[in-house]
Design a protein around this motif. Structure first.
Motif, PDB file in Angstrom:
ATOM      1  N   THR A  51       0.849  -1.189   0.000  1.00 34.76           N
ATOM      2  CA  THR A  51       0.000   0.000   0.000  1.00 34.76           C
ATOM      3  C   THR A  51       0.887   1.241   0.000  1.00 34.76           C
ATOM      4  N   TYR A  52       0.672   2.129  -0.967  1.00 35.00           N
ATOM      5  CA  TYR A  52       1.558   3.282  -1.127  1.00 35.00           C
ATOM      6  C   TYR A  52       0.748   4.553  -1.384  1.00 35.00           C
ATOM      7  N   LEU A  53       1.386   5.690  -1.151  1.00 35.97           N
ATOM      8  CA  LEU A  53       0.828   6.992  -1.490  1.00 35.97           C
ATOM      9  C   LEU A  53       1.662   7.565  -2.623  1.00 35.97           C
ATOM     10  N   GLU A  54       0.988   8.110  -3.647  1.00 39.13           N
ATOM     11  CA  GLU A  54       1.671   8.540  -4.869  1.00 39.13           C
ATOM     12  C   GLU A  54       1.230   9.943  -5.265  1.00 39.13           C
ATOM     13  N   THR A  55       2.165  10.700  -5.869  1.00 39.70           N
ATOM     14  CA  THR A  55       1.878  12.035  -6.375  1.00 39.70           C
ATOM     15  C   THR A  55       1.943  12.049  -7.903  1.00 39.70           C
ATOM     16  N   ALA A  56       1.588  13.197  -8.469  1.00 41.88           N
ATOM     17  CA  ALA A  56       1.620  13.358  -9.928  1.00 41.88           C
ATOM     18  C   ALA A  56       3.026  13.243 -10.500  1.00 41.88           C
ATOM     19  N   ASN A  57       4.044  13.350  -9.668  1.00 37.68           N
ATOM     20  CA  ASN A  57       5.421  13.201 -10.128  1.00 37.68           C
ATOM     21  C   ASN A  57       5.692  11.809 -10.689  1.00 37.68           C
ATOM     22  N   HIS A  58       4.813  10.867 -10.407  1.00 39.32           N
ATOM     23  CA  HIS A  58       4.931   9.519 -10.972  1.00 39.32           C
ATOM     24  C   HIS A  58       4.900   9.555 -12.502  1.00 39.32           C
ATOM     25  N   LEU A  59       4.141  10.515 -13.063  1.00 39.63           N
ATOM     26  CA  LEU A  59       4.017  10.642 -14.521  1.00 39.63           C
ATOM     27  C   LEU A  59       4.566  11.953 -15.063  1.00 39.63           C
ATOM     28  N   MET A 166      -0.897   5.713 -19.789  1.00 37.17           N
ATOM     29  CA  MET A 166      -1.817   5.730 -18.652  1.00 37.17           C
ATOM     30  C   MET A 166      -2.736   6.943 -18.768  1.00 37.17           C
ATOM     31  N   PRO A 167      -3.688   6.923 -19.691  1.00 39.24           N
ATOM     32  CA  PRO A 167      -4.512   8.119 -19.916  1.00 39.24           C
ATOM     33  C   PRO A 167      -5.386   8.497 -18.730  1.00 39.24           C
ATOM     34  N   LEU A 168      -5.911   7.523 -18.006  1.00 36.32           N
ATOM     35  CA  LEU A 168      -6.785   7.849 -16.879  1.00 36.32           C
ATOM     36  C   LEU A 168      -5.988   8.461 -15.744  1.00 36.32           C
ATOM     37  N   LEU A 169      -4.845   7.885 -15.436  1.00 36.90           N
ATOM     38  CA  LEU A 169      -4.008   8.430 -14.377  1.00 36.90           C
ATOM     39  C   LEU A 169      -3.460   9.800 -14.773  1.00 36.90           C
ATOM     40  N   THR A 170      -3.133   9.977 -16.041  1.00 38.23           N
ATOM     41  CA  THR A 170      -2.680  11.277 -16.527  1.00 38.23           C
ATOM     42  C   THR A 170      -3.768  12.333 -16.346  1.00 38.23           C
ATOM     43  N   HIS A 171      -5.009  11.966 -16.666  1.00 43.74           N
ATOM     44  CA  HIS A 171      -6.137  12.877 -16.482  1.00 43.74           C
ATOM     45  C   HIS A 171      -6.313  13.226 -15.010  1.00 43.74           C
ATOM     46  N   TYR A 172      -6.221  12.238 -14.145  1.00 50.81           N
ATOM     47  CA  TYR A 172      -6.383  12.475 -12.710  1.00 50.81           C
ATOM     48  C   TYR A 172      -5.296  13.396 -12.181  1.00 50.81           C
ATOM     49  N   TYR A 173      -4.054  13.224 -12.658  1.00 48.18           N
ATOM     50  CA  TYR A 173      -2.926  13.992 -12.169  1.00 48.18           C
ATOM     51  C   TYR A 173      -2.757  15.337 -12.884  1.00 48.18           C
ATOM     52  N   ALA A 174      -3.719  15.733 -13.718  1.00 53.91           N
ATOM     53  CA  ALA A 174      -3.632  17.044 -14.372  1.00 53.91           C
ATOM     54  C   ALA A 174      -3.517  18.157 -13.343  1.00 53.91           C
ATOM     55  N   LYS A 175      -4.159  17.959 -12.189  1.00 50.05           N
ATOM     56  CA  LYS A 175      -3.922  18.783 -11.013  1.00 50.05           C
ATOM     57  C   LYS A 175      -3.156  17.911 -10.019  1.00 50.05           C
TER      58      LYS A 175
END
Length: 220
Positions: A51-59, A166-175
């Motif tokens: 179980t991890y916590l991730e930020t937009a820096n992943h993409l 990863m289009p869905l994750l990219t969309h989520y991480y737009a902010k």
């Protein structure tokens, strides 16, 4: 009285893993009372272990890293969308989310989504056959201004895709939103509200790290 619920999966030898380039999780005893006078262990982990916590820096290379996230964004109100148990490769739809928490969710809240897939933790199909999000479901999450999304599946993208995009994750991480995955025991949580406390290892300059995710409520 305060009720607590731990949403954190166990880190252990032989557990599921995402595969290359991530090494297998390894936990090894390196000291014993008999030999050294004390007990000690060595851990081999990676940013997406358990179980991890991730930020937009992943993409996005120029986005915030985990050490940039203030503690106030890791302790917040959470609602749980209790969806029907999902079968292998069954999509998560926007209308299900709306029916479960649409009347409760406010901008900035955390949204935790229970599909029952945590029952597959460490089974052979855990990653390859997990449920996934339809594009409309991610649109719904973004439009409702969820600040932290937590799921009990190891990937929000269709695991059958081979493109690497990863289009869905990219969309989520737009902010600069946060993602907590994969969680366990969400079926025990009802719908909430809860306070979510999710605290990752304090490692500078990384996009994600293993964390401890806890729900708690206070009754007056």
């Amino acid at each position: 009285m305060r009720k607590w619920l731990d949403l954190t999966g166990k880190l252990e030898n032989g557990m599921w893993n995402y595969g290359e380039p991530f090494p297998d999780i390894a936990i090894e005893q390196v000291a014993s009372v008999k030999t050294h006078g004390y007990v000690g262990h060595a851990f081999r982990l990676h940013s997406l272990a358990g179980t991890y916590l991730e930020t937009a820096n992943h993409l996005f290379a120029d986005r915030e890293k985990l050490s940039d996230v203030g503690l106030e964004r890791m302790v917040l109100r959470a609602w749980v969308a209790q969806l029907p148990d999902k079968a292998s490769l069954e999509p998560i739809r926007a209308d299900e989310l709306e029916a479960a928490v649409g009347a409760l969710l406010e901008p900035g809240d955390a949204l935790l989504i229970a599909t029952g897939w945590d029952a597959h933790w460490n089974l052979p199909d855990y990653i390859e056959s997990c449920p996934f999000f339809e594009a409309g479901a991610m649109d719904w999450i973004v439009e409702n201004d969820v600040s932290l999304l937590g799921v009990d599946i190891p990937s929000i993208e269709d695991p059958r895709k081979t493109s690497g995009e990863m289009p869905l994750l990219t969309h989520y991480y737009a902010k600069d939103r946060l993602l907590a995955a994969p969680l366990v025991r969400l079926r025990e949580a009802g719908s909430g509200p809860w306070t979510l406390a999710i605290l990752p290892l304090n490692i500078p300059d990384v996009c994600a790290a293993p964390c401890r995710a806890i729900l708690y409520e206070t009754s007056k």
